[in-house]
Design a protein around this motif. Structure first.
Motif, mmCIF file in Angstrom:
data_model
loop_
_atom_site.group_PDB
_atom_site.id
_atom_site.type_symbol
_atom_site.label_atom_id
_atom_site.label_comp_id
_atom_site.label_asym_id
_atom_site.label_seq_id
_atom_site.Cartn_x
_atom_site.Cartn_y
_atom_site.Cartn_z
ATOM 1 N N GLU A 311 25.649 36.302 13.305
ATOM 2 C CA GLU A 311 26.213 36.791 12.038
ATOM 3 C C GLU A 311 25.189 37.545 11.198
ATOM 4 N N HIS A 312 23.934 37.535 11.606
ATOM 5 C CA HIS A 312 22.874 38.138 10.796
ATOM 6 C C HIS A 312 22.545 39.562 11.242
ATOM 7 N N ARG A 313 22.112 40.381 10.276
ATOM 8 C CA ARG A 313 21.551 41.703 10.541
ATOM 9 C C ARG A 313 20.175 41.735 9.884
ATOM 10 N N SER A 335 33.243 41.662 26.790
ATOM 11 C CA SER A 335 34.006 41.491 25.547
ATOM 12 C C SER A 335 33.123 41.003 24.411
ATOM 13 N N ASP A 336 31.817 40.919 24.662
ATOM 14 C CA ASP A 336 30.836 40.523 23.651
ATOM 15 C C ASP A 336 30.462 41.765 22.844
ATOM 16 N N ASP A 337 30.500 41.666 21.517
ATOM 17 C CA ASP A 337 30.209 42.824 20.649
ATOM 18 C C ASP A 337 28.847 43.439 20.917
ATOM 19 N N ARG A 338 27.914 42.652 21.424
ATOM 20 C CA ARG A 338 26.572 43.181 21.685
ATOM 21 C C ARG A 338 26.582 44.202 22.826
ATOM 22 N N MET A 359 19.200 43.359 20.454
ATOM 23 C CA MET A 359 18.422 43.670 19.260
ATOM 24 C C MET A 359 19.093 44.758 18.417
ATOM 25 N N VAL A 360 19.617 45.777 19.090
ATOM 26 C CA VAL A 360 20.314 46.849 18.370
ATOM 27 C C VAL A 360 21.505 46.287 17.606
ATOM 28 N N HIS A 361 22.201 45.344 18.206
ATOM 29 C CA HIS A 361 23.348 44.703 17.550
ATOM 30 C C HIS A 361 22.918 44.020 16.247
#
Length: 537
Positions: A311-313, A335-338, A359-361
């Protein structure tokens, strides 16, 4: 003065560490000595804080009698405040100095009657192993039910004081531990001088020393300081304060702490580490560097398979992931957002770009990230080529590619590189390439970046400078023409032209040598004739 004290402290601590060296391998005595140093640090911080609370009463923490009603009231009040401020609590009898003195009571026992006559004595060490193990457990127990519980959970689990590696008998183990505590007790950590981080630097020094002798395993917990400095300077370019810094493969936490040295303030530190022992070391390292327990969140789990901070950026991200590690590459990750937007997963035998995608995610819109990868990640084909193209063509996040010298990391001699990513790039039409692989100093068997090498890399990146045979700014069109192959040799021409050879001049030199040889042969033949012996030709 602080620099001299730091060097003296480093040498003292390393000498004490070597007290255990003969008993066990580098990995094992590292855990014990760093654990004891950490215990001493916690105890001294506890005593300093308690004394500040007790100052109006005109007493010191060690003056409190824990068995009296008044003493128990003092202990209860200090405990409550210490748990809020420090995150843990130790009683006066549990302080490092108290245990060290109990273990080295100097009760002198004559070896035998004859020995008495020549004043030969043996020091008997009081048995403290059970007390010490309880105290280390009590540090953790004191935090139960508080905000700091997770940060202190099982911190000392790698320090088994009953291990036969310390000695075959309880008495032998007690003797070596008592000696180590006695040596450490004599060292002044100067914790009252809050503006200095002398102990923190010394702790980092020890971790580095252990890494240099740990072979292949060193890569699990330590990034060479020179590389850490480069990464930290890259991600703090243009920043004086950071809301957050994150390392998804944080090892001992050294990279996170290095970033903090490059800015005035870091609000929060985040990290994840797979290895349990290294995870414990990272938490110790954070606390010992004065990072408050509320300001760091280090988790122990597999970063790719079980991410803990989704949940963190983060404003700054640094990492030195294990090179070409295996991972599941399970199709469920599509199906993983990363990973889902890329269309392909990194190969199961090479997780390098899986770490990059992760890391980009996590990178904030105003964030910067720098990651160390094996050089092959720049040009390998298949899914990795597809991911590289997507990051450049579709996302345009890649800001710079930096080639590092080979043999710069512990445990491997392969050449490596740094990739720098930004979501909001000031130079969206090009990518900077820096070829720093030939700029280093060889120290024994390891290559090292010198201060000048570090400065050159960082200044070239920050100024986006172009230098013949060192750096080049490539347009995105040129990179597309190269099929998104990022091999630095395609962009930075390091070819050295050979000196032009004058064939006529060389021929004349050969002719002159031939004439000299003929003259020499003639003289040798003359000498042989005079001596009435055969000539050798």
């Amino acid at each position: 003065m602080s620099e001299d004290h730091k060097k003296q402290l480093e040498q003292q601590l390393w000498n004490i560490a070597n007290t255990l060296r003969g008993k066990m391998n580098a990995d094992e005595f590292r855990d014990y000595i760093l654990g004891f140093i950490f215990y001493k640090y916690l105890a001294e911080k506890m005593e300093i804080y308690a004394n500040s609370i007790l100052k109006p009463d005109g007493i010191k923490f060690t003056d409190i009698d824990e068995n009296t009603k008044n003493g128990k009231e003092y202990i209860a009040a200090i405990r409550e405040e210490a748990l809020e401020k420090l995150g843990y609590f130790l009683k006066p009898s549990e302080l490092f100095s108290a245990v060290a003195k109990r273990g080295n009571h100097n009760e002198v026992v004559a070896l035998d009657q004859a020995a008495e006559d020549v004043h030969s004595y043996n020091t008997k060490h009081n048995f403290i192993l059970e007390d010490l193990q309880k105290i280390l457990n009590n540090v953790q127990n004191s935090t139960m039910g508080t905000e700091s519980e997770e940060d202190f959970d099982n911190l000392f689990e790698d320090m088994d004081l009953n291990s036969t590696k310390l000695g075959k008998t309880p008495e032998a183990r007690n003797e070596i531990i008592a000696k180590v505590l006695a040596h450490l007790d004599k060292i002044d950590f100067k914790l009252e001088q809050t503006e200095l981080d002398v102990l923190g630097d010394a702790y980092e020094y020890l971790i580095g020393k252990f890494a240099s002798g740990a072979g292949k395993k060193a890569g699990e917990f330590y990034t060479p300081q020179e590389v850490s400095i480069v990464l930290a300077k890259l991600v703090t370019t243009g920043k004086t304060k950071l809301k957050s810094v994150y390392d998804p493969t944080c090892g001992s936490g050294s990279l996170l702490l290095r970033v903090a040295k490059e800015v005035e303030e870091v609000n929060n530190f985040y990290g994840q580490e797979l290895n349990r022992t290294t995870y414990n070391l990272a938490r110790m390292n954070m606390i010992l560097h004065g990072v408050h327990y509320r300001k760091f969140d280090i988790k122990q789990e597999d970063t790719l398979e079980h991410p803990q901070h989704l949940e963190h950026r983060f404003e700054a991200i640094v990492a030195n992931p294990p090179f070409s590690a295996n991972w599941s590459a399970n199709q469920l990750f599509m199906s993983d957002d990363r990973f889902s937007q890329y269309g392909k997963l990194a190969p199961g035998s090479k997780a390098d770009f899986a770490f990059v995608q992760h890391m980009v995610h996590h990178l904030a819109e105003n964030g910067q990230m720098a990651v160390v990868l094996p050089h092959g990640a720049l040009f390998r084909g298949g899914a990795e080529a597809h991911i590289r193209e997507y990051l450049i063509k579709e996302k345009n996040y890649l800001d710079a590619v930096i080639g590092l010298p080979a043999n710069i990391f512990y445990g491997t001699s392969i050449p490596t590189c740094i990739l720098v990513f930004k979501k909001c790039r000031e130079n969206p039409d090009d990518i900077l390439f820096i070829e720093a692989s030939e700029h280093f100093e060889k120290v024994t068997t390891q290559n090292m970046l010198r201060d000048a090498d570090i400065e050159k890399i960082v200044n070239t990146y920050r100024n986006r400078a172009i230098e013949n045979k060192y750096s080049y700014v490539s347009s995105l069109d040129e990179i597309a023409e190269n099929d998104y192959n990022l091999n630095i040799a395609r962009y930075v021409d390091t070819f050295e032209e050979e000196e032009v050879v004058n064939i006529t001049s060389i021929a004349k030199e050969i002719q002159a040598v031939y004439i000299d040889l003929k003259d020499t042969d003639t003289r040798i033949a003359s000498f042989c004739k005079e001596l009435n012996i055969e000539t050798p030709f």
